[in-house]
Design a protein around this motif. Sequence first.
Motif, mmCIF file in Angstrom:
data_model
loop_
_atom_site.group_PDB
_atom_site.id
_atom_site.type_symbol
_atom_site.label_atom_id
_atom_site.label_comp_id
_atom_site.label_asym_id
_atom_site.label_seq_id
_atom_site.Cartn_x
_atom_site.Cartn_y
_atom_site.Cartn_z
ATOM 1 N N SER A 8 0.845 -1.196 0.000
ATOM 2 C CA SER A 8 0.000 0.000 0.000
ATOM 3 C C SER A 8 0.877 1.241 0.000
ATOM 4 C CB SER A 8 -0.906 -0.011 1.232
ATOM 5 O OG SER A 8 -0.130 -0.051 2.394
ATOM 6 N N GLU A 14 -3.957 -0.648 4.139
ATOM 7 C CA GLU A 14 -3.772 -1.824 3.267
ATOM 8 C C GLU A 14 -5.114 -2.487 3.019
ATOM 9 O OE1 GLU A 14 -0.989 -5.836 3.076
ATOM 10 O OE2 GLU A 14 -1.058 -4.575 4.865
ATOM 11 N N SER A 16 -8.032 -5.269 2.475
ATOM 12 C CA SER A 16 -8.320 -6.503 3.213
ATOM 13 C C SER A 16 -7.950 -7.708 2.358
ATOM 14 C CB SER A 16 -9.799 -6.552 3.580
ATOM 15 O OG SER A 16 -10.594 -6.687 2.411
ATOM 16 N N PRO A 17 -7.755 -8.849 2.969
ATOM 17 C CA PRO A 17 -7.423 -10.051 2.203
ATOM 18 C C PRO A 17 -8.463 -10.367 1.134
ATOM 19 C CG PRO A 17 -6.997 -10.417 4.527
ATOM 20 C CD PRO A 17 -7.682 -9.104 4.435
ATOM 21 N N GLN A 20 -7.993 -8.055 -1.843
ATOM 22 C CA GLN A 20 -6.801 -8.422 -2.589
ATOM 23 C C GLN A 20 -7.068 -9.655 -3.461
ATOM 24 O OE1 GLN A 20 -3.036 -8.414 -0.374
ATOM 25 N NE2 GLN A 20 -4.109 -7.369 1.336
ATOM 26 N N ASP A 52 -14.630 -11.066 2.874
ATOM 27 C CA ASP A 52 -14.129 -11.225 4.240
ATOM 28 C C ASP A 52 -15.237 -11.604 5.215
ATOM 29 O OD1 ASP A 52 -11.416 -10.486 3.598
ATOM 30 O OD2 ASP A 52 -12.146 -8.423 3.416
ATOM 31 N N LEU A 80 0.962 -13.965 4.086
ATOM 32 C CA LEU A 80 0.653 -12.572 4.393
ATOM 33 C C LEU A 80 -0.845 -12.342 4.484
ATOM 34 C CD1 LEU A 80 1.662 -9.701 4.862
ATOM 35 C CD2 LEU A 80 1.701 -9.379 2.366
ATOM 36 N N LEU A 81 -1.584 -12.978 3.578
ATOM 37 C CA LEU A 81 -3.050 -12.836 3.621
ATOM 38 C C LEU A 81 -3.613 -13.437 4.914
ATOM 39 C CD1 LEU A 81 -4.030 -13.683 -0.067
ATOM 40 C CD2 LEU A 81 -3.997 -11.442 1.022
ATOM 41 N N ASN A 84 -3.071 -11.103 7.845
ATOM 42 C CA ASN A 84 -3.955 -9.942 7.846
ATOM 43 C C ASN A 84 -5.397 -10.299 8.179
ATOM 44 O OD1 ASN A 84 -1.767 -8.304 7.142
ATOM 45 N ND2 ASN A 84 -2.159 -8.515 4.943
ATOM 46 N N SER A 85 -5.776 -11.578 7.944
ATOM 47 C CA SER A 85 -7.182 -11.954 8.155
ATOM 48 C C SER A 85 -7.390 -12.728 9.458
ATOM 49 C CB SER A 85 -7.661 -12.811 6.978
ATOM 50 O OG SER A 85 -6.868 -13.993 6.865
#
Length: 279
Positions: A8, A14, A16-17, A20, A52, A80-81, A84-85
């Motif tokens: 970002s 950034e 959200s998963p 993305q 999500d 990484l996803l 973040n989730s």
Amino acid sequence: MSEALLSSDAGQPEASPGLQLAAAREGLGLSVADVAQQLKLSPRQVEALEADDYRRLPGAVFVRGFIRNYARLLKLDGALLLANSEGAFPPAVPLRAQASPSSETSFPTARNFNWQKYAIAAIVLMVPLVIFEFYWDAAPEPEPAVKSSQVQQPAPEVVAETAARATTLVSAGEAATPTEAKSGMAVATARPADATKPAAHEQVVRLRFARESWVEIRDRTGRTIFSQLNPPGTEQVVSGLPPLSLIVGNAIGVQLTLNEQPVDLAPHIKIDVARLTLE
């Protein structure tokens, strides 16, 4: 383009998963149905991942697997996803149903099955049946028409006198007839152990008595040729035209031969009396 989505700009939050994943899918020109087919998911589950909305999915364990597989399909960084989730995953749902029965509902308690009691009852019922079957199979066969109880034995005095007269007649070379015997029975064919040979076509029966035994013998015409009570330790030789019908009382103590060949009385004994026919 994927790398641009994962990083970002400064000062911007950034994505959200789910966003993305949706952006990467559109960038590759894939539809929701295409992704669902390749991941073996339903379109609704793919849409829930991109939104999500993890509560529409089975649970946290399955959601992590869905995200990891989806990221691998789109060439994204799955770790990484997931990082973040992680906070958005729904709490784990216990395997047991959450709705418990109402306290007001009563359920019957299970009763212990007392199989030993029923087994004992079954054995008690089976014992009479087994006893009945055993005695039914072991029941003696029907007796022949002539029974030992129906045969009238001559008085010992008459038998002794008859035997003595028959022996005297045979030793003198005479042929005794029924009228010559005091008992009214034809006993002239009874011979002592050292008697001469029988007439042609006659069969010779030899009886040895270890016990007292009453014997009756009839020839093929049904005529009684021997009938008397025999004391233990004696022997009688009787000849006549076959077939010869014999009734032997107390047969277990009698040895029988036909033409000097032993004859087993055991198979013919019923209640101590043997009944048989000698050809």
